[in-house]
Write an enzyme that holds these catalytic residues in place. Sequence first.
Site, PDB file in Angstrom:
ATOM      1  N   ASP A 209       0.846  -1.205   0.000  1.00 40.36           N
ATOM      2  CA  ASP A 209       0.000   0.000   0.000  1.00 40.36           C
ATOM      3  C   ASP A 209       0.876   1.248   0.000  1.00 40.36           C
ATOM      4  OD1 ASP A 209       0.295   1.055   3.012  1.00 40.36           O
ATOM      5  OD2 ASP A 209       0.132  -1.131   3.061  1.00 40.36           O
ATOM      6  N   ASP A 211       0.591   3.645   2.331  1.00 40.00           N
ATOM      7  CA  ASP A 211       0.382   4.253   3.635  1.00 40.00           C
ATOM      8  C   ASP A 211      -0.731   5.297   3.483  1.00 40.00           C
ATOM      9  OD1 ASP A 211       1.287   3.862   6.330  1.00 40.00           O
ATOM     10  OD2 ASP A 211       2.071   5.894   6.294  1.00 40.00           O
TER      11      ASP A 211
END
Length: 291
Positions: A209, A211
């Site tokens: 991802d 973040d």
Amino acid sequence: MTKAMLGVIGGSGVYDLPGIEDVREEAVASPWGETSDKIRIGRIAGRDVAFLPRHGSGHRLSPSGINYRANIDAMKRLGVTDLVSLSAVGSYKQELAPGLFVLVDQYVDRTFGRESSFFGNGCVAHVSMAHPVGPRLVERLAAAATEEKIEFVKGGALVVMEGPQFSTQAESLAYKAQGFSLIGMTAMPEAKLAREAEITYATVAMVTDFDCWHPDHDAVDVKSVIEVMHHNSEKARRLVANLARNFPHEREECPVGSHRALDYAIITAPAARDPALMKKLDAVAGRVLSA
């Protein structure tokens, strides 16, 4: 020469390592407590391999609840000389997108609730962490990734937070502004303990991802992370299998000295050392304590 043995610690999404032959599961006794799980020991292409799921079967252990000292001590007792850590991470850089593997070369330790050393009162030691990753092990990982056509990047600093919560947006923006590449929850104190045990260490950071700094991905949730982890785990297994097939039979000297990290690290005079702690250090520091 010391016989080389590859160890693998699987992070989120990597709870097994298919392809190992002549497998046995061993509950390795450690004076530091219980390991995350039984260690699977076997061979890939004639090379010995030891595998441990960091979070245990069923992912029952939190990043803060892992007994990192027992895990590393057990690997040392089995004869592991080189340890590959597989870790799911978030990214601070647009070019480090989900699905990419990053062979990090630095860590920033922001953990605070974990035992981070085998040493302490009764036997004080200071090992160098200036260059925490084994360059030759990284080169072997890069070669394996290239052969398996796995997209990867070499280099980058990994921030290790305590967790288990994900970052606030303020934290995420602050770490990004400092130029760090990635964030995760488990590489520390694992890398420090591996250095104290004179095990050459490297992290394969598997990006899941962005973040929460990213304007199009301003929240991290487990569902989206798990989806990427499933794709990453298959690539991780291929990477490790390739690495094992081409791994040397004898241990290579580490250019940054991880194979002899304790040569000048212990500062406590022999007469002042705690016998109880000395007994617990038999595997980790036996090479220098018995000299």
